[in-house]
Enzyme design. Structure first.
Site, PDB file in Angstrom:
ATOM      1  N   ASP A  30       0.856  -1.179   0.000  1.00 35.28           N
ATOM      2  CA  ASP A  30       0.000   0.000   0.000  1.00 35.28           C
ATOM      3  C   ASP A  30       0.892   1.228   0.000  1.00 35.28           C
ATOM      4  OD1 ASP A  30      -3.246   0.228   0.930  1.00 35.28           O
ATOM      5  OD2 ASP A  30      -2.050   2.071   0.994  1.00 35.28           O
ATOM      6  N   HIS A 254     -35.384  -8.958   3.204  1.00 36.04           N
ATOM      7  CA  HIS A 254     -35.724  -8.339   4.489  1.00 36.04           C
ATOM      8  C   HIS A 254     -36.003  -6.864   4.259  1.00 36.04           C
ATOM      9  CE1 HIS A 254     -34.692 -11.834   6.830  1.00 36.04           C
ATOM     10  NE2 HIS A 254     -33.561 -11.924   6.169  1.00 36.04           N
ATOM     11  N   ALA A 255     -37.227  -6.457   4.600  1.00 37.55           N
ATOM     12  CA  ALA A 255     -37.550  -5.030   4.483  1.00 37.55           C
ATOM     13  C   ALA A 255     -36.795  -4.276   5.569  1.00 37.55           C
ATOM     14  CB  ALA A 255     -39.048  -4.838   4.645  1.00 37.55           C
ATOM     15  N   GLY A 256     -36.461  -3.035   5.296  1.00 33.88           N
ATOM     16  CA  GLY A 256     -35.711  -2.241   6.274  1.00 33.88           C
ATOM     17  C   GLY A 256     -35.631  -0.793   5.839  1.00 33.88           C
ATOM     18  N   CYS A 263     -20.850  -1.097  -1.443  1.00 33.04           N
ATOM     19  CA  CYS A 263     -21.020  -1.715  -2.767  1.00 33.04           C
ATOM     20  C   CYS A 263     -22.333  -1.361  -3.468  1.00 33.04           C
ATOM     21  CB  CYS A 263     -20.919  -3.231  -2.646  1.00 33.04           C
ATOM     22  SG  CYS A 263     -19.238  -3.778  -2.402  1.00 33.04           S
TER      23      CYS A 263
HETATM   24  C1  UDX Z   1     -22.568  -6.649  -0.618  1.00 35.89           C
HETATM   25  C2  UDX Z   1     -22.746  -7.992  -1.351  1.00 35.89           C
HETATM   26  O1  UDX Z   1     -23.582  -8.857  -0.579  1.00 35.89           O
HETATM   27  C3  UDX Z   1     -21.400  -8.619  -1.619  1.00 35.89           C
HETATM   28  O2  UDX Z   1     -21.550  -9.821  -2.346  1.00 35.89           O
HETATM   29  C4  UDX Z   1     -20.591  -7.612  -2.429  1.00 35.89           C
HETATM   30  O3  UDX Z   1     -19.378  -8.068  -2.879  1.00 35.89           O
HETATM   31  C5  UDX Z   1     -20.420  -6.333  -1.634  1.00 35.89           C
HETATM   32  O4  UDX Z   1     -21.721  -5.811  -1.345  1.00 35.89           O
HETATM   33  P1  UDX Z   1     -22.183  -5.830   1.879  1.00 35.89           P
HETATM   34  O5  UDX Z   1     -22.345  -4.461   1.322  1.00 35.89           O
HETATM   35  O6  UDX Z   1     -21.058  -6.092   2.800  1.00 35.89           O
HETATM   36  O7  UDX Z   1     -22.057  -6.894   0.686  1.00 35.89           O
HETATM   37  O8  UDX Z   1     -23.493  -6.178   2.702  1.00 35.89           O
HETATM   38  P2  UDX Z   1     -24.854  -6.976   2.485  1.00 35.89           P
HETATM   39  O9  UDX Z   1     -24.978  -7.961   3.579  1.00 35.89           O
HETATM   40  O10 UDX Z   1     -25.011  -7.465   1.120  1.00 35.89           O
HETATM   41  O11 UDX Z   1     -25.925  -5.815   2.788  1.00 35.89           O
HETATM   42  C6  UDX Z   1     -25.974  -4.622   2.008  1.00 35.89           C
HETATM   43  C7  UDX Z   1     -27.076  -3.724   2.477  1.00 35.89           C
HETATM   44  O12 UDX Z   1     -28.346  -4.271   2.178  1.00 35.89           O
HETATM   45  C8  UDX Z   1     -27.103  -3.467   3.995  1.00 35.89           C
HETATM   46  O13 UDX Z   1     -27.407  -2.110   4.214  1.00 35.89           O
HETATM   47  C9  UDX Z   1     -28.212  -4.360   4.500  1.00 35.89           C
HETATM   48  O14 UDX Z   1     -28.799  -3.888   5.676  1.00 35.89           O
HETATM   49  C10 UDX Z   1     -29.168  -4.298   3.326  1.00 35.89           C
HETATM   50  N1  UDX Z   1     -30.050  -5.466   3.233  1.00 35.89           N
HETATM   51  C11 UDX Z   1     -29.536  -6.697   2.952  1.00 35.89           C
HETATM   52  C12 UDX Z   1     -31.436  -5.310   3.406  1.00 35.89           C
HETATM   53  O15 UDX Z   1     -31.927  -4.193   3.659  1.00 35.89           O
HETATM   54  N2  UDX Z   1     -32.245  -6.403   3.259  1.00 35.89           N
HETATM   55  C13 UDX Z   1     -31.745  -7.631   2.975  1.00 35.89           C
HETATM   56  O16 UDX Z   1     -32.556  -8.561   2.861  1.00 35.89           O
HETATM   57  C14 UDX Z   1     -30.359  -7.791   2.819  1.00 35.89           C
END
Ligand code: UDX
Length: 434
Positions: A30, A254-256, A263
């Site tokens: 890095d 999952h609603a939220g 990402c």
């Molecule tokens: C995501 C992808 O899952 C992963 O494969 C990719 O490489 C990077 O982005 P990450 O951002 O770490 O991973 O979290 P993730 O668990 O996917 O959740 C992302 C967001 O979606 C969170 O804010 C989470 O709260 C929300 N979420 C997830 C929901 O609101 N409902 C769900 O059912 C699932």
């Protein structure tokens, strides 16, 4: 096998540590001297469960090291991974590739012997080919191939995702590069993890399409949650009933308060830009982004309504600030949209988060107070807003919580609790889509 990982951020560090666990000799490089010094002192700059143990074990066994010296590392490498950041460029939604291209240019001068340069960062379609062009131009004699190997790591469970992936995607254009990458991932043969080999552009698009599709599932169920509230349906039950259909699947329904993180928000915007550049419409992904923004705004109205129409001078305990549990990452967290809107209207906010406070302080309005423990946040509150489903908030002692509060409003933006139980403890309970 000698592996160099350029960029010791989230993806680089997790991937580097996991490759060393697979048995490769990995050097994480890095430009940030303080980061490398911290790593050399055994400090892990991010919070990711299990990463500290994994790093220290592999450092001790001399398979993992950290360096500022790219030249020395690349000279010995079989594979050089580019895992630098690709933030959203200000103003136009494009992924900013300046760090990727700078890395390519720098690697070019240091190559000795056949080397595979692998894009691990999430990059727009066409980037691997551009990396190839940059290296060829800078060092016409270099013997190399370029490959794309996107990551699918979820924060909070990144090591498990790396060690037990649903699939590994390899974008390659030579048998030699494919063989080296297959060799690197060989330990996954034991668990029969599918290795999907394809061309460079397809590999690059698989990453964006996967994230956009998952974001679509979330926005879809969030839109349904609004309808559920109007018609008297329960979004949990609707999601379960839908998910039992194997073609739909029960995950990511999952609603939220809307998706956040490093990402989904960035990659959906980048995908829209990529499509635009190629003259293709992306109406579905555009709607997904819009629905996500309106879901966050809807949460502000929901909290206001629960408080009887105004948050002015109300003491609100916010439990959870990060975009999801088991991370200290605040990037695009729904709390960054919801808390300032409430603070603007005169709410007095007392927030708690197990890991996110340090980052949150930099990003949220100064008026927000941060509490070291849950009870201090709750004491004297008119309302509790459960923002992120950390385990600490799942099993609250409800009688104790109620006795510490001034009011009895509980807004559960993650649907952690059941209405009947909350009401039996004397709360006025609001959740999402139920
Ligand atoms: C995501 C992808 O899952 C992963 O494969 C990719 O490489 C990077 O982005 P990450 O951002 O770490 O991973 O979290 P993730 O668990 O996917 O959740 C992302 C967001 O979606 C969170 O804010 C989470 O709260 C929300 N979420 C997830 C929901 O609101 N409902 C769900 O059912 C699932």
């Amino acid at each position: 096998m000698n592996v160099v990982m350029i960029g010791s951020g989230y993806v680089g560090l997790v991937s580097g540590a996991c490759f060393s666990e697979f048995g490769a000799n990995v050097i994480c490089v890095d430009k940030d001297e303080s980061k490398i010094n911290a790593l050399l002192n055994g400090e892990i700059p991010i919070y990711e469960p299990g990463l500290d143990d994994l790093v220290s074990r592999n450092v001790k066994e001399s398979r993992l090291s950290f360096s500022l010296d790219l030249k020395e590392a690349v000279a010995e490498a079989d594979l050089v991974f580019i895992a630098v950041g690709t933030p959203t460029r200000r103003g136009d939604g494009h992924a900013d590739l300046k760090y990727v291209y700078a890395a390519a240019e720098e690697i070019a001068g240091y190559l000795t012997g056949y080397t595979v340069i692998v894009d691990k960062s999430t990059v727009p379609v066409g980037t691997a080919r551009e990396v190839c062009r940059i290296i060829k131009k800078a060092n016409p004699a270099a013997e190399f191939d370029v490959a794309s190997n996107p990551e699918f790591l979820r924060e909070g469970s990144a090591i498990g995702d790396f060690m037990r992936p649903d699939r590994v995607v390899l974008g390659v254009e030579s048998e030699r590069a494919e063989a080296l990458l297959r060799e690197l991932y060989r330990p996954l043969n034991l668990i029969e993890a599918p290795i999907h080999v394809t061309n460079l552009e397809s590999a690059e698009l698989i990453k964006y399409a996967s994230n956009a599709f998952l974001a679509t599932k979330i926005s879809f169920i969030n839109e349904m949650s609004q309808l559920c509230e109007k018609v008297g349906a329960d979004v949990h039950s609707v999601a379960k009933g839908m998910g039992l259909d194997g073609r739909i699947g029960k995950k990511f329904l999952h609603a939220g308060p809307g998706y956040g993180g490093s990402c989904f928000p960035k990659d959906t915007l980048a995908l829209i830009r990529i499509a635009q550049e190629h003259g293709v419409s992306s109406r579905i992904v555009e709607s997904v982004v819009e629905v996500n923004a309106s879901q966050k705004a809807r949460m502000v109205s929901k909290i206001r309504e629960a408080l009887g129409g105004s948050e002015s001078d109300k003491v609100i305990a916010v439990l959870g600030l990060t975009f999801k549990p088991e991370t200290d990452d605040m990037r695009d967290s729904p709390s960054l949209a919801i808390l300032p809107a409430m603070a603007d209207k005169g709410a007095i906010i007392k927030a708690h988060d197990p890991e996110g406070v340090k980052e949150a302080r930099k990003l949220l309005p100064e008026s927000i107070q941060y509490m070291d423990n849950i009870e201090d946040a709750i004491k004297g509150a008119d309302a509790i807003v459960l923002m992120t489903e950390w385990n600490q908030y799942r099993g609250l002692d409800l009688d104790r919580v109620k006795s510490l509060m001034k009011g009895n409003v509980f807004v559960d933006l993650r649907n952690v609790y059941e209405r009947s139980m909350m009401e039996s403890h004397g709360f006025i309970y609001t959740c999402v889509g139920r």
